[in-house]
Design a protein around this motif. Structure first.
Motif, PDB file in Angstrom:
ATOM      1  N   UNK A 171      -7.397  -5.716  -7.851  1.00  0.00           N
ATOM      2  CA  UNK A 171      -5.633  -5.545  -8.326  1.00  0.00           C
ATOM      3  C   UNK A 171      -4.987  -3.813  -7.281  1.00  0.00           C
ATOM      4  N   UNK A 172      -6.470  -3.349  -7.489  1.00  0.00           N
ATOM      5  CA  UNK A 172      -6.367  -2.141  -6.442  1.00  0.00           C
ATOM      6  C   UNK A 172      -6.142  -2.712  -5.356  1.00  0.00           C
ATOM      7  N   UNK A 173      -7.439  -3.587  -4.899  1.00  0.00           N
ATOM      8  CA  UNK A 173      -7.153  -3.512  -3.411  1.00  0.00           C
ATOM      9  C   UNK A 173      -5.769  -3.975  -2.891  1.00  0.00           C
ATOM     10  N   UNK A 174      -5.406  -4.613  -3.654  1.00  0.00           N
ATOM     11  CA  UNK A 174      -4.237  -5.503  -3.635  1.00  0.00           C
ATOM     12  C   UNK A 174      -2.892  -4.542  -3.402  1.00  0.00           C
ATOM     13  N   UNK A 175      -3.311  -3.778  -4.629  1.00  0.00           N
ATOM     14  CA  UNK A 175      -2.069  -2.359  -4.145  1.00  0.00           C
ATOM     15  C   UNK A 175      -2.257  -1.721  -2.654  1.00  0.00           C
ATOM     16  N   UNK A 176      -2.875  -1.413  -2.189  1.00  0.00           N
ATOM     17  CA  UNK A 176      -3.874  -0.600  -0.928  1.00  0.00           C
ATOM     18  C   UNK A 176      -3.302  -1.328  -0.096  1.00  0.00           C
ATOM     19  N   UNK A 177      -3.226  -2.571   0.002  1.00  0.00           N
ATOM     20  CA  UNK A 177      -2.681  -2.939   1.042  1.00  0.00           C
ATOM     21  C   UNK A 177      -0.980  -3.266   1.233  1.00  0.00           C
ATOM     22  N   UNK A 178      -0.700  -3.425  -0.190  1.00  0.00           N
ATOM     23  CA  UNK A 178       1.226  -3.193   0.038  1.00  0.00           C
ATOM     24  C   UNK A 178       1.450  -2.140  -0.384  1.00  0.00           C
ATOM     25  N   UNK A 179       0.736  -1.384  -0.259  1.00  0.00           N
ATOM     26  CA  UNK A 179       1.614   0.273  -0.424  1.00  0.00           C
ATOM     27  C   UNK A 179       1.656   0.959   1.506  1.00  0.00           C
ATOM     28  N   UNK A 180       0.205   0.056   1.937  1.00  0.00           N
ATOM     29  CA  UNK A 180       0.488   0.169   3.597  1.00  0.00           C
ATOM     30  C   UNK A 180       1.256  -0.890   4.436  1.00  0.00           C
ATOM     31  N   UNK A 181       2.017  -1.813   3.864  1.00  0.00           N
ATOM     32  CA  UNK A 181       3.232  -3.020   4.651  1.00  0.00           C
ATOM     33  C   UNK A 181       4.275  -1.863   3.888  1.00  0.00           C
ATOM     34  N   UNK A 182       4.667  -1.328   2.388  1.00  0.00           N
ATOM     35  CA  UNK A 182       5.401  -0.786   2.382  1.00  0.00           C
ATOM     36  C   UNK A 182       5.607   0.144   3.460  1.00  0.00           C
ATOM     37  N   UNK A 183       4.516   1.292   3.784  1.00  0.00           N
ATOM     38  CA  UNK A 183       4.692   2.256   4.636  1.00  0.00           C
ATOM     39  C   UNK A 183       5.140   2.041   5.631  1.00  0.00           C
ATOM     40  N   UNK A 184       4.893   0.918   6.098  1.00  0.00           N
ATOM     41  CA  UNK A 184       5.790   0.887   7.211  1.00  0.00           C
ATOM     42  C   UNK A 184       7.302   0.119   7.252  1.00  0.00           C
ATOM     43  N   UNK A 185       7.218  -0.288   6.251  1.00  0.00           N
ATOM     44  CA  UNK A 185       9.187  -0.920   6.232  1.00  0.00           C
ATOM     45  C   UNK A 185       9.339   0.158   5.373  1.00  0.00           C
ATOM     46  N   UNK A 186       9.611   0.757   4.650  1.00  0.00           N
ATOM     47  CA  UNK A 186      10.166   1.963   4.493  1.00  0.00           C
ATOM     48  C   UNK A 186      10.076   3.704   4.720  1.00  0.00           C
TER      49      UNK A 186
END
Length: 192
Positions: A171-186
């Motif tokens: 779940x932490x790995x998933x959150x890092x992947x999500x965070x990286x994608x959101x950093x690009x978008x936002x």
């Protein structure tokens, strides 16, 4: 609940709306709260309404400083998809499901990882000086335009792995992947 015309609604979608999409919703919510005109929500293609998010999702969100409270799962429906200006799914299969429910959303429905990958190709100058909601609308248009011209990637590269049934570290790995994608978008929609 209807959104005012000046609010840009992003909907995150996964399978059961218990892990990946609530994680993306709450992490995106931290970023959206910094800019007027942005709203986030989540749903699941096969969600049972009213369920709490997965305990490991709650734990990871809390570790990251996001509010995990008050969440209840929501099924993806045609009206919910139609109200959203951007639909970001965990997988290509969920993207196909959403477009099948609401074909009119085809140009604004992507996997989260696909959208972030394509957004990184967009010229930032075309978004400068716009309010956050207008930047988001312009970004969706730009990403839709580059989608066909982008070099293909292996299909699985656009899918966010499901951590269900795995230890909390997944779940932490998933959150890092999500965070990286959101950093690009936002970073494009609401740069700080």
């Amino acid at each position: 609940m209807a959104q005012p015309d000046d609010v840009f609604q992003t909907l995150f979608v996964c399978h059961a709306n218990l892990c990946r999409s609530p994680m993306a919703e709450r992490l995106a919510g931290l970023r959206a709260a910094r800019s007027a005109g942005l709203a986030v929500a989540s749903a699941g293609t096969h969600a049972e309404p009213g369920q709490r998010m997965h305990p490991y999702t709650e734990r990871v969100l809390t570790e990251l400083g996001a509010d995990a409270g008050g969440f209840r799962s929501t099924p993806a429906t045609t009206p919910l998809l139609m109200r959203s200006q951007l639909v970001l799914t965990a997988t290509r299969r969920q993207r196909a499901y959403c477009v099948g429910l609401a074909p009119a959303t085809v140009r604004r429905t992507f996997t989260l990882l696909q959208f972030a990958r394509l957004a990184a190709m967009v010229d930032r100058d075309g978004l400068a000086g716009l309010p956050a909601a207008d930047r988001a609308r312009a970004l969706v248009d730009e990403v839709a335009a580059v989608r066909g011209a982008a070099q293909p990637v292996p299909a699985d590269d656009d899918d966010l792995a499901d951590p269900v049934g795995q230890p909390v570290e997944s779940f932490r790995t998933c959150s890092r992947t999500v965070t990286a994608a959101l950093d690009v978008v936002f970073g494009l929609i609401a740069p700080t």
